[in-house]
Design an enzyme around this catalytic site. Structure first.
Site, PDB file in Angstrom:
ATOM      1  N   GLU A   1      -1.289  -9.474   1.722  1.00  0.00           N
ATOM      2  CA  GLU A   1      -2.754  -9.455   1.885  1.00  0.00           C
ATOM      3  C   GLU A   1      -3.450 -10.513   1.038  1.00  0.00           C
ATOM      4  O   GLU A   1      -4.554 -10.942   1.372  1.00  0.00           O
ATOM      5  CB  GLU A   1      -3.304  -8.077   1.486  1.00  0.00           C
ATOM      6  CG  GLU A   1      -2.905  -6.953   2.429  1.00  0.00           C
ATOM      7  CD  GLU A   1      -3.170  -5.576   1.839  1.00  0.00           C
ATOM      8  OE1 GLU A   1      -4.094  -5.456   1.005  1.00  0.00           O
ATOM      9  OE2 GLU A   1      -2.455  -4.622   2.196  1.00  0.00           O
TER      10      GLU A   1
ATOM     11  N   GLU B   1      -1.789   3.436   4.056  1.00  0.00           N
ATOM     12  CA  GLU B   1      -0.812   4.492   4.341  1.00  0.00           C
ATOM     13  C   GLU B   1      -1.452   5.878   4.268  1.00  0.00           C
ATOM     14  O   GLU B   1      -1.072   6.787   5.002  1.00  0.00           O
ATOM     15  CB  GLU B   1       0.366   4.376   3.372  1.00  0.00           C
ATOM     16  CG  GLU B   1       1.198   3.133   3.642  1.00  0.00           C
ATOM     17  CD  GLU B   1       2.178   2.791   2.534  1.00  0.00           C
ATOM     18  OE1 GLU B   1       3.316   3.258   2.616  1.00  0.00           O
ATOM     19  OE2 GLU B   1       1.806   2.062   1.596  1.00  0.00           O
TER      20      GLU B   1
ATOM     21  N   ASP C   1       8.937   8.024   5.145  1.00  0.00           N
ATOM     22  CA  ASP C   1       8.991   6.558   5.156  1.00  0.00           C
ATOM     23  C   ASP C   1       9.958   6.027   6.209  1.00  0.00           C
ATOM     24  O   ASP C   1       9.817   4.909   6.686  1.00  0.00           O
ATOM     25  CB  ASP C   1       9.485   6.060   3.791  1.00  0.00           C
ATOM     26  CG  ASP C   1       8.349   5.720   2.856  1.00  0.00           C
ATOM     27  OD1 ASP C   1       7.233   6.192   3.103  1.00  0.00           O
ATOM     28  OD2 ASP C   1       8.573   4.978   1.875  1.00  0.00           O
TER      29      ASP C   1
END
Length: 400
Positions: free
Chosen positions: A333, A385, A147
């Site tokens: 989103e 991801e 990450d």
């Protein structure tokens, strides 16, 4: 020749998986193992669009992986476990050791373990998943995707705290940033959608979910981000405070008699939207409450949007301008309202957005919400991801 790649996100008692066909980036199946090590563990897998759920005791991650591989064969997803070509593992913290994804060796595994002091809740859990897959699928490449890696391009002036310098040298105290895989994915996708080389773009990426972070991406490289040494820093989040005056911690301890650990727990789990509103960390609940006249819920939403708005201005200054603003993750989103609040008043920067287009983009849709004449483009991109993880397995696992 297509390859089957497993994208894995292992928690201490859970294992999320997606099987992806590469390079097509086609989702073959996905699923989740919950309550690992507890009674009545739950295994869920998607078969032909339907969720198939079983409840049984699963003692550890090795057994969870075994059950998953058996389910793949049982449902004719694969013929044999040798059909799987590689696995990619989300690892929360790579520190300064991992500026990019890495093929997992015994040495890499040891280094991830050593970095556990920087992410004591996450890295040990991520390692459980890695060890289980390396044990059961020993002959294929396993890749760690960190990450923090994407933000390792930040310059010193962005990542150093104004503390005695030896704290950085002795203890690694600095800004690391998180959500790197998501920021990397959406910035690359934004460049594709604009049909421009990413090297020519200044992008501000807003990953806004229950956890939220903003990143300044100049020429495809992260040069600053809102999260810090931990994911507690930055903007207001679902239950996390974001940035506060550090002197508040001893002040709260003195006033309430709480320990430092208890105050930290409050900052992580009882603050943010939940703390401000007093009712919920879920933005949808707060929007409904605000509409029905609950002033505190409205105030929580205003604070939340205001912090993101401020970072956009700050990062535009850092990059001497901005070409694209990206919204991604659950709230980015789907929340028409938060996007509108965040973008309000940014016309001075060349941001002209279309309320109708904004209204139309939610529930996994991708597209631009700026007017055609807007110098700064504004785009909503559902993050993926897992596809980014699968791409890195192809690259770093030597499968290309």
């Amino acid at each position: 020749m297509s390859k089957l790649i497993l994208a894995i996100n292992a928690g201490s008692s859970s294992l999320k998986f997606q099987l992806i066909r590469m390079p097509e980036e086609e989702l073959v199946t996905k699923g989740l193992v919950e309550r690992i090590g507890l009674k009545d563990s739950i295994f869920t897998i998607e078969v032909d669009g339907e969720k198939v759920k079983t409840v049984q005791d699963i003692k550890d991650h090795v057994e969870a992986v075994d059950i998953m591989l058996d389910a793949f064969k049982k449902h004719n997803i694969i013929n044999d476990i040798n059909d799987i070509d590689g696995t990619g593992h989300r690892v929360v913290h790579g520190g300064e050791k991992f500026p990019e994804s890495a093929a997992i060796t015994d040495e890499v595994e040891k280094e991830i373990e050593e970095l556990s002091e920087l992410a004591p809740l996450h890295n040990p859990a991520n390692l459980m998943g890695i060890r289980a897959f390396r044990k059961l699928l020993p002959n294929i490449p396993h890749v760690a995707i960190f990450d923090t890696a994407f933000h390792q391009t930040m310059p010193e002036k962005a990542y150093l705290y104004s503390l005695p310098y030896h704290y950085y040298k002795d203890y690694g105290i600095r800004k690391y940033g998180f959500h790197g895989t998501s920021h990397k994915f959406v910035s690359q996708r934004a460049a594709e959608m604009l049909d421009k080389p990413i090297e020519d773009l200044r992008i501000i990426s807003c990953h806004i979910g229950n956890g939220a972070s903003i990143a300044a991406i100049d020429g495809g490289k992260s040069i600053d981000t809102s999260m810090g040494f931990t994911p507690l820093a930055g903007v207001t989040m679902g239950t996390r405070s974001g940035n506060i005056d550090p002197a508040l911690i001893p002040f709260i301890m003195e006033k309430t008699g709480k320990t430092a650990e208890q105050v930290l727990e409050i900052l992580n789990k009882e603050s943010g939207l939940l703390g401000l509103s007093g009712t919920s960390s879920d933005l949808r609940d707060l929007s409904e409450e605000a509409e029905s006249g609950k002033a505190r819920s409205q105030m929580a939403l205003d604070v939340f949007a205001s912090k993101i708005h401020k970072y956009i201005g700050s990062y535009a200054a850092r990059m001497h301008g901005v070409d694209v603003i990206v919204f991604t993750a659950g709230i980015g989103e789907n929340s028409v309202e938060i996007r509108a609040k965040v973008l309000e008043g940014l016309e001075f920067m060349g941001v002209y957005w279309d309320p109708k287009k904004n209204e139309n983009l939610q529930r996994g849709k991708e597209g631009f919400i700026n007017y055609p004449h807007s110098p700064v483009k504004v785009v909503v991109i559902p993050t993926d991801e897992e596809s980014m993880i699968a791409r890195d397995v192809m690259t770093y696992g030597g499968l290309k």
